[in-house]
Scaffold this motif. Structure first.
Motif, PDB file in Angstrom:
ATOM      1  N   ALA A   1      63.758  53.348  -7.700  1.00  0.00           N
ATOM      2  CA  ALA A   1      62.882  52.473  -8.488  1.00  0.00           C
ATOM      3  C   ALA A   1      63.300  51.038  -8.194  1.00  0.00           C
ATOM      4  O   ALA A   1      64.149  50.468  -8.880  1.00  0.00           O
TER       5      ALA A   1
ATOM      6  N   ASP B   1      50.501  43.359  -4.369  1.00  0.00           N
ATOM      7  CA  ASP B   1      50.203  44.785  -4.176  1.00  0.00           C
ATOM      8  C   ASP B   1      50.115  45.121  -2.686  1.00  0.00           C
ATOM      9  O   ASP B   1      50.600  46.169  -2.246  1.00  0.00           O
TER      10      ASP B   1
ATOM     11  N   THR C   1      57.136  58.049  -9.258  1.00  0.00           N
ATOM     12  CA  THR C   1      58.008  56.882  -9.385  1.00  0.00           C
ATOM     13  C   THR C   1      57.231  55.624  -9.031  1.00  0.00           C
ATOM     14  O   THR C   1      56.156  55.679  -8.433  1.00  0.00           O
ATOM     15  N   SER C   2      57.787  54.485  -9.405  1.00  0.00           N
ATOM     16  CA  SER C   2      57.127  53.211  -9.126  1.00  0.00           C
ATOM     17  C   SER C   2      58.180  52.114  -9.048  1.00  0.00           C
ATOM     18  O   SER C   2      59.369  52.359  -9.281  1.00  0.00           O
TER      19      SER C   2
ATOM     20  N   LEU D   1      55.578  51.354  -1.662  1.00  0.00           N
ATOM     21  CA  LEU D   1      54.922  52.231  -2.637  1.00  0.00           C
ATOM     22  C   LEU D   1      54.462  53.533  -1.986  1.00  0.00           C
ATOM     23  O   LEU D   1      54.509  54.594  -2.607  1.00  0.00           O
TER      24      LEU D   1
END
Length: 252
Positions: A149, A44, A58-59, A51
């Motif tokens: 994406a 992360d 969106t991701s 990100l």
């Protein structure tokens, strides 16, 4: 002046090398075991520069079944290697130190320490400066109707390449010093090549950053500064006779 240790059988050197390699491998495994529980959090953190640039709603995506599990594990293993670099450099130092003179050991040790610091600095520069620029550019240039994406495995391969590239690029001062110390070149010769070096770092900046002058300059100037830093300290790593000769030539 203390002298290097006497000649040792080849088998002795091979056993010593094996011991150093096993210790290095053990260090990487231990760090990996300590970090593997936090593998998702580590991913992360590394994914944050992308990100933060993605359009709202969106991701990132995972296109393979095992990717959500394997990709963070792969990243954690690489992080374990990066974290163990100071110890790995120490093992390399401990292997070659017995074959060096005392004054050579005093010169090598700062190089070993600065190598780790410069590598980490290059990675930090990539994460905090280059990544926001690169991903901001890529996401803003997507054609209309195209949803950005990125696959998490593809993203990891991309950022690891950049991490390693910038880590190595920031080793320029160490490389410059070693070239002069081993006699491949001299500080005086490198000074004469300064115009070519300046052009070279801007070419590298153009290749590693988005096609805008600001990003290219942001990479090229630190690389140039690091080269100048290595050139400055290289004077202390050439033989005394060469320093005197260069000084007399410059004085003349």
């Amino acid at each position: 002046m203390s002298h290097p240790q006497g000649e040792q059988p080849l088998i002795t050197h091979l056993i010593e090398l094996r011991t150093r390699l096993l210790r290095s491998l053990a260090a990487i495994v231990l760090v990996f075991l300590a970090l593997v529980y936090f593998s998702n959090a580590i991913y992360d953190f590394v994914a944050q520069p992308l990100l933060s640039q993605l359009p709202e709603g969106t991701s990132m995506i995972a296109t393979d079944v095992a990717t959500p599990f394997l990709t963070p594990i792969k990243l954690t293993l690489v992080v374990a290697f990066f974290a163990a670099i100071p110890y790995l450099l120490y093992q390399a130092w401990a292997f070659i130190a017995p074959g060096l003179y005392q004054h050579e050991r005093r010169l090598i040790m700062p190089l070993v320490a600065s190598s780790a610091v410069l590598f980490y600095t290059g990675m930090a520069f990539a994460y905090y400066v280059v990544f926001p620029l690169v991903f901001g550019f890529f996401t803003s240039t997507a054609p209309t109707g195209v949803t950005v994406a990125t696959d998490i495995a593809s993203y990891l391969d991309f950022v690891l390449t950049l991490f390693f590239a910038f880590g190595v690029a920031f080793e320029i001062p160490v490389a410059t010093i070693l070239l002069c110390w081993t006699g491949v070149t001299t500080p005086k010769s490198l000074k004469e090549k300064r115009p070519y070096v300046i052009v070279g770092v801007f070419v590298v900046g153009m290749l590693l950053t988005p096609p805008d002058v600001f990003s290219q300059t942001l990479l090229a100037i630190p690389m140039w500064a690091l080269w100048e830093l290595g050139l400055f300290f290289a004077r202390f790593y050439v033989r005394k006779e060469e320093r005197q000769e260069d000084a007399s030539q410059e004085g003349g």
